[in-house]
Design a protein around this motif. Structure first.
Motif, short mmCIF file in Angstrom:
data_model
loop_
_atom_site.label_atom_id
_atom_site.label_comp_id
_atom_site.label_asym_id
_atom_site.label_seq_id
_atom_site.Cartn_x
_atom_site.Cartn_y
_atom_site.Cartn_z
N THR A 1 5.39 38.34 64.55
CA THR A 1 5.48 39.35 65.60
C THR A 1 5.12 38.74 66.94
OG1 THR A 1 4.86 41.12 64.04
CG2 THR A 1 4.71 41.62 66.38
N ILE A 2 5.99 38.88 67.91
CA ILE A 2 5.71 38.42 69.27
C ILE A 2 5.29 39.62 70.11
CG2 ILE A 2 8.13 38.62 70.01
CD1 ILE A 2 7.66 36.16 71.81
N SER A 3 4.27 39.42 70.94
CA SER A 3 3.79 40.51 71.77
C SER A 3 3.18 39.94 73.04
CB SER A 3 2.76 41.35 71.02
OG SER A 3 1.62 40.57 70.68
N ARG A 4 2.88 40.82 73.99
CA ARG A 4 2.31 40.36 75.26
C ARG A 4 1.22 41.31 75.70
NH1 ARG A 4 3.46 41.26 80.84
NH2 ARG A 4 2.93 39.46 82.14
N ASP A 5 0.15 40.74 76.21
CA ASP A 5 -0.94 41.49 76.82
C ASP A 5 -0.78 41.37 78.32
OD1 ASP A 5 -3.41 42.24 78.02
OD2 ASP A 5 -4.44 41.87 76.12
N ASP A 6 -0.37 42.46 78.99
CA ASP A 6 -0.12 42.42 80.42
C ASP A 6 -1.36 42.03 81.21
OD1 ASP A 6 2.21 45.23 80.48
OD2 ASP A 6 2.44 43.13 79.89
N ALA A 7 -2.48 42.61 80.84
CA ALA A 7 -3.72 42.38 81.59
C ALA A 7 -4.14 40.92 81.54
CB ALA A 7 -4.81 43.28 81.05
N LYS A 8 -3.89 40.27 80.41
CA LYS A 8 -4.31 38.88 80.26
C LYS A 8 -3.17 37.91 80.55
CE LYS A 8 -7.80 39.88 76.75
NZ LYS A 8 -8.29 39.60 75.37
N ASN A 9 -1.97 38.43 80.81
CA ASN A 9 -0.80 37.60 81.03
C ASN A 9 -0.67 36.56 79.91
OD1 ASN A 9 1.55 36.99 82.37
ND2 ASN A 9 0.59 35.62 83.85
N THR A 10 -0.79 37.04 78.72
CA THR A 10 -0.79 36.18 77.54
C THR A 10 0.21 36.72 76.52
OG1 THR A 10 -3.10 35.54 77.86
CG2 THR A 10 -2.19 35.28 75.65
N VAL A 11 0.95 35.80 75.94
CA VAL A 11 1.90 36.13 74.89
C VAL A 11 1.36 35.62 73.57
CG1 VAL A 11 4.24 35.75 74.03
CG2 VAL A 11 3.84 36.08 76.46
N TYR A 12 1.55 36.42 72.53
CA TYR A 12 1.03 36.08 71.22
C TYR A 12 2.16 35.94 70.21
CZ TYR A 12 -3.24 37.84 73.36
OH TYR A 12 -4.30 38.04 74.20
N LEU A 13 1.90 35.15 69.20
CA LEU A 13 2.79 35.10 68.04
C LEU A 13 1.91 35.27 66.81
CD1 LEU A 13 5.74 34.69 67.12
CD2 LEU A 13 5.15 32.28 66.69
N GLN A 14 1.96 36.46 66.24
CA GLN A 14 1.23 36.72 65.01
C GLN A 14 2.10 36.28 63.85
OE1 GLN A 14 -1.95 38.04 64.43
NE2 GLN A 14 -1.50 37.48 62.30
N MET A 15 1.58 35.37 63.04
CA MET A 15 2.35 34.80 61.94
C MET A 15 1.66 35.15 60.62
SD MET A 15 3.28 31.07 63.56
CE MET A 15 1.61 30.48 63.48
N ASN A 16 2.34 35.92 59.80
CA ASN A 16 1.83 36.33 58.50
C ASN A 16 2.69 35.73 57.39
OD1 ASN A 16 -0.08 37.97 59.84
ND2 ASN A 16 1.34 39.70 59.84
N SER A 17 2.16 35.73 56.19
CA SER A 17 2.88 35.21 55.02
C SER A 17 3.46 33.83 55.30
CB SER A 17 4.00 36.18 54.62
OG SER A 17 3.49 37.46 54.32
N LEU A 18 2.63 32.98 55.86
CA LEU A 18 3.09 31.64 56.23
C LEU A 18 3.47 30.83 55.00
CD1 LEU A 18 0.55 30.98 59.08
CD2 LEU A 18 3.03 30.79 59.31
N GLN A 19 4.49 30.01 55.18
CA GLN A 19 5.00 29.16 54.12
C GLN A 19 5.01 27.70 54.59
OE1 GLN A 19 5.59 30.41 51.08
NE2 GLN A 19 4.91 32.36 51.97
N PRO A 20 5.00 26.75 53.66
CA PRO A 20 5.01 25.34 54.07
C PRO A 20 6.15 25.00 55.03
CG PRO A 20 4.48 25.52 51.75
CD PRO A 20 4.85 26.90 52.20
N GLU A 21 7.28 25.65 54.91
CA GLU A 21 8.40 25.36 55.80
C GLU A 21 8.17 25.85 57.23
OE1 GLU A 21 8.52 26.86 52.84
OE2 GLU A 21 9.81 28.65 52.88
N ASP A 22 7.09 26.59 57.44
CA ASP A 22 6.73 26.99 58.80
C ASP A 22 5.91 25.91 59.51
OD1 ASP A 22 6.12 30.24 57.44
OD2 ASP A 22 7.85 29.65 58.67
N THR A 23 5.57 24.86 58.81
CA THR A 23 4.81 23.77 59.40
C THR A 23 5.60 23.12 60.53
OG1 THR A 23 3.58 23.31 57.37
CG2 THR A 23 3.79 21.51 58.96
N ALA A 24 4.99 23.05 61.70
CA ALA A 24 5.66 22.51 62.89
C ALA A 24 4.70 22.53 64.06
CB ALA A 24 6.90 23.32 63.22
N VAL A 25 5.11 21.89 65.14
CA VAL A 25 4.45 22.09 66.42
C VAL A 25 5.14 23.28 67.08
CG1 VAL A 25 3.90 21.12 68.68
CG2 VAL A 25 3.89 19.65 66.65
#
Length: 124
Positions: A67-91
């Motif tokens: 899930t991608i989201s943004r906090d306006d007050a903090k000017n910060t974008v997040y990426l919540q990653m659940n159910s991670l799998q080995p194929e998600d390994t990356a920079v």
């Protein structure tokens, strides 16, 4: 000075979760995105968020898990990653552009600013 600073990467077991953060400063952006690059592979689009309408987009392989989201007050974008799998390994890289555009949000050439990347490693 325009900056995108990522944080939140790390090592997690398969099935676990991580939340990446991207703190933006220096100017206003219209669209944010997360990309990732695994060893020996090309950089690939993961998710995007447009401030106009607050629309989110996801690569098929992460739909329902990330899930991608943004906090306006903090000017910060997040990426919540659940159910991670080995194929998600990356920079994972945060990207942003101040330019309004239409069309495919997953084209890295659309983005003018990039963070330094944060490593995500998922063990099996």
């Amino acid at each position: 000075q325009v900056q995108l600073v990522e944080s939140g990467g790390g090592l997690v077991q398969a099935g676990g979760s991580l939340r990446l953060s991207c703190a933006a400063s220096g100017r206003t952006f219209t669209t944010y995105a997360w990309f990732r690059q695994a060893p020996g592979k090309e950089r690939e689009y993961v998710a995007a968020f447009t401030l106009s309408g607050g629309i989110t987009y996801y690569q098929d392989s992460v739909k329902g898990r990330f899930t991608i989201s943004r906090d306006d007050a903090k000017n910060t974008v997040y990426l919540q990653m659940n159910s991670l799998q080995p194929e998600d390994t990356a920079v994972y890289y945060c990207a942003a552009t101040p330019v309004y555009f239409t069309g495919y949000v997953g084209n890295p050439k659309r983005y003018d600013y990039w963070g330094q990347g944060t490593q995500v490693t998922v063990s099996s």
